[in-house]
Design a protein around this motif. Structure first.
Motif, mmCIF file in Angstrom:
data_model
loop_
_atom_site.group_PDB
_atom_site.id
_atom_site.type_symbol
_atom_site.label_atom_id
_atom_site.label_comp_id
_atom_site.label_asym_id
_atom_site.label_seq_id
_atom_site.Cartn_x
_atom_site.Cartn_y
_atom_site.Cartn_z
ATOM 1 N N TYR A 1 40.541 47.180 54.331
ATOM 2 C CA TYR A 1 40.791 45.887 53.741
ATOM 3 C C TYR A 1 41.950 45.248 53.777
ATOM 4 O O TYR A 1 42.400 44.144 54.283
ATOM 5 N N ALA B 1 33.192 42.145 59.542
ATOM 6 C CA ALA B 1 34.653 41.500 59.146
ATOM 7 C C ALA B 1 34.911 40.915 60.571
ATOM 8 O O ALA B 1 36.148 40.105 60.565
ATOM 9 N N TYR C 1 42.033 40.960 49.957
ATOM 10 C CA TYR C 1 40.612 40.746 50.446
ATOM 11 C C TYR C 1 39.744 41.916 50.221
ATOM 12 O O TYR C 1 40.271 43.132 50.402
ATOM 13 N N GLY D 1 36.217 42.329 50.593
ATOM 14 C CA GLY D 1 34.722 42.162 51.055
ATOM 15 C C GLY D 1 34.331 40.792 50.723
ATOM 16 O O GLY D 1 34.770 39.863 49.898
ATOM 17 N N ALA D 2 33.015 40.576 51.268
ATOM 18 C CA ALA D 2 32.345 39.301 51.126
ATOM 19 C C ALA D 2 31.130 39.535 50.405
ATOM 20 O O ALA D 2 30.618 40.542 50.475
ATOM 21 N N ALA D 3 30.341 38.402 49.704
ATOM 22 C CA ALA D 3 29.316 38.448 49.133
ATOM 23 C C ALA D 3 28.867 37.075 48.739
ATOM 24 O O ALA D 3 29.575 35.992 48.786
ATOM 25 N N PRO E 1 33.204 40.660 44.893
ATOM 26 C CA PRO E 1 34.728 40.739 45.422
ATOM 27 C C PRO E 1 35.557 40.066 44.466
ATOM 28 O O PRO E 1 35.146 38.829 43.566
ATOM 29 N N ASN F 1 38.282 38.442 44.568
ATOM 30 C CA ASN F 1 38.376 37.066 44.698
ATOM 31 C C ASN F 1 37.433 35.851 44.417
ATOM 32 O O ASN F 1 37.735 34.686 44.170
ATOM 33 N N LEU F 2 36.116 36.317 44.157
ATOM 34 C CA LEU F 2 35.431 35.354 43.688
ATOM 35 C C LEU F 2 35.410 35.377 42.102
ATOM 36 O O LEU F 2 35.205 34.388 41.349
#
Length: 429
Positions: free
Chosen positions: A15, A46, A238, A240-242, A314, A316-317
């Motif tokens: 990451y 990614a 970063y 990951g994404a969700a 994540p 960041n969320l």
């Protein structure tokens, strides 16, 4: 130009490299990421082409790192020869002599190893010779990437995911070569890559061990002594994404607190001991706790009424709506907290010496406090947590760290530097 990035197969290593990869792509360069086959799906998710190295039959699993530890007696002999100071060097040496050296040994067979075990090295060299990258950026724990760069004439540099433990080791070894020789001990860093270098006709020198330069996301006053040539770069957190859960958008009616022990330690199953103390610490408080803990971490635990458990989210969320974070001290979590200006309570014990520097840095700069469930009572832990949550000084300390973080060059700022270094160092045209 063509850029090949080589990473040790954990998301904690992948990451931090992705924002650099995306910045290179955005500047018009071709980027590929090489790693263990198990990481292929994460790399392609990614948006980057993946280069699997070997097969499950020809390359070891990263979970076997414990099998590659140096014997305790050998580590003790090295510590004596290297003059390890039990007061100032203990945490760094503990990390270097266990995790750092062992993780590097996983994908670097020793002399005389069976031919079928060389997939991670041979496939990497073959991929480099076939694609002919101009630049190879490599994880310090996979130095055979420097062998591959030499084999195809590419410029190459290390890309750090945390503190430069191998750079520190090389610095210490340089100062104590006479003592190592007197003890009959080889250079423990050079010996990892020497068989791969010999197999592909490459000499072992400084550049092979430390790269022609090093991309370093570590704050300047957290760095370890090293003779590596450093290119600073801001670490973008970063993780990951969700999908955004519906409950996350609503403004919390009381202070929201993140609780996480990271994702990496789940693989090694050595963080469960912390969970009961942390749940007890927050139980009954007038706060909303979002705990990113999975079913194995929560097995046998009673979940307090004010705790919502989610397997993964994540940071960041989550962090923009949080007033504080409780975490294990990992560099990725630490950086996410700094980026989102969230005060930190860092939880540690004797198993987490690799994270001690992140905890100490947080406390030293007034951005949070540290607790150790084996040293402090539940009441003491709760008192420290409530201080982090409520005292304005920790918010001010966090703002100072955030300002320092913003002052570092972004990945986009670093691209022109990488272009110039590539032109300077590559030998193939």
């Amino acid at each position: 130009m063509r850029v090949l990035i080589v990473v040790w197969p954990l998301t904690a290593h992948l990451y931090p490299t992705l924002p650099v990869a995306w910045a290179l792509q955005g500047a018009g360069h071709e980027v590929r990421v090489a790693s263990h086959p198990d990481l292929t799906g994460t790399i392609t998710a990614a948006g980057l082409p993946a280069v699997p190295l070997g097969t499950p039959e020809t390359v070891a699993s990263p979970a076997t790192v414990g099998e590659h530890l140096l014997p305790a007696g050998h580590r003790d002999r090295l510590a004596t020869a290297l003059g390890i100071d039990q007061d100032s060097d203990t945490d760094v040496w503990a990390t270097v002599s266990t995790y750092t050296l062992a993780s590097s040994r996983v994908f670097h067979p020793a002399d005389g190893s069976a031919a079928h075990g060389w997939g991670g090295v041979d496939d990497l060299v073959a991929a480099a010779r076939d694609w002919r990258p101009d630049l190879v950026l490599w994880d310090p724990n996979w130095p055979a990437a420097a062998v591959a760069a030499r084999a195809c004439g590419a410029a190459h540099g290390r890309v750090l995911w945390g503190r430069d433990y191998l750079g520190w080791a090389c610095h210490r070894i340089d100062r104590r070569r006479a003592e190592l020789a007197a003890a009959g001990l080889p250079d423990p860093v050079a010996e990892i890559v020497r068989p791969a270098a010999a197999r592909h006709g490459v000499p072992v020198d400084d550049d092979l061990l430390l790269g022609q330069f090093t991309l370093d996301p570590t704050p300047a006053d957290m760095r370890l002594p090293s003779r590596a040539r450093t290119v600073p770069v801001r670490r973008i957190p970063y993780t990951g994404a969700a999908a955004v859960p519906s409950w996350l958008g609503a403004r919390p009616g009381r202070p929201r607190v993140a609780l996480t022990l990271g994702a990496t330690q789940r693989m090694f199953d050595n963080d469960k001991v912390l969970v009961p103390s942390l749940l007890e610490m927050v139980d009954g408080l007038d706060i909303e706790v979002i705990a990113t803990l999975d079913t194995s971490q929560l097995a046998g635990q009673r979940l307090p009424d004010n705790v919502r458990a989610v397997d993964y989210l994540p940071l960041n969320l989550l962090l923009p709506s949080c007033s504080a974070i409780i975490h294990h001290g990992g560099i990725g979590t630490f950086t996410a907290a700094v980026a989102h200006r969230v005060p930190q309570l860092v939880v540690g014990d004797e198993l987490r010496v690799a994270y001690a520097a992140n905890s100490a840095y947080t406390v030293r700069h007034g951005a949070g406090l540290a607790v150790d469930p084996q040293q402090q009572s539940g009441a003491e832990m709760r008192a420290r947590f409530l201080r982090v949550l409520s005292e304005p000084s920790f918010q001010e300390g966090t703002r100072r760290l955030h300002s320092d973080w913003l002052a570092m060059p972004s990945p986009n700022d670093t691209v022109p530097v990488l272009e110039k270094l590539t032109a300077l160092h590559r030998t193939a045209r």
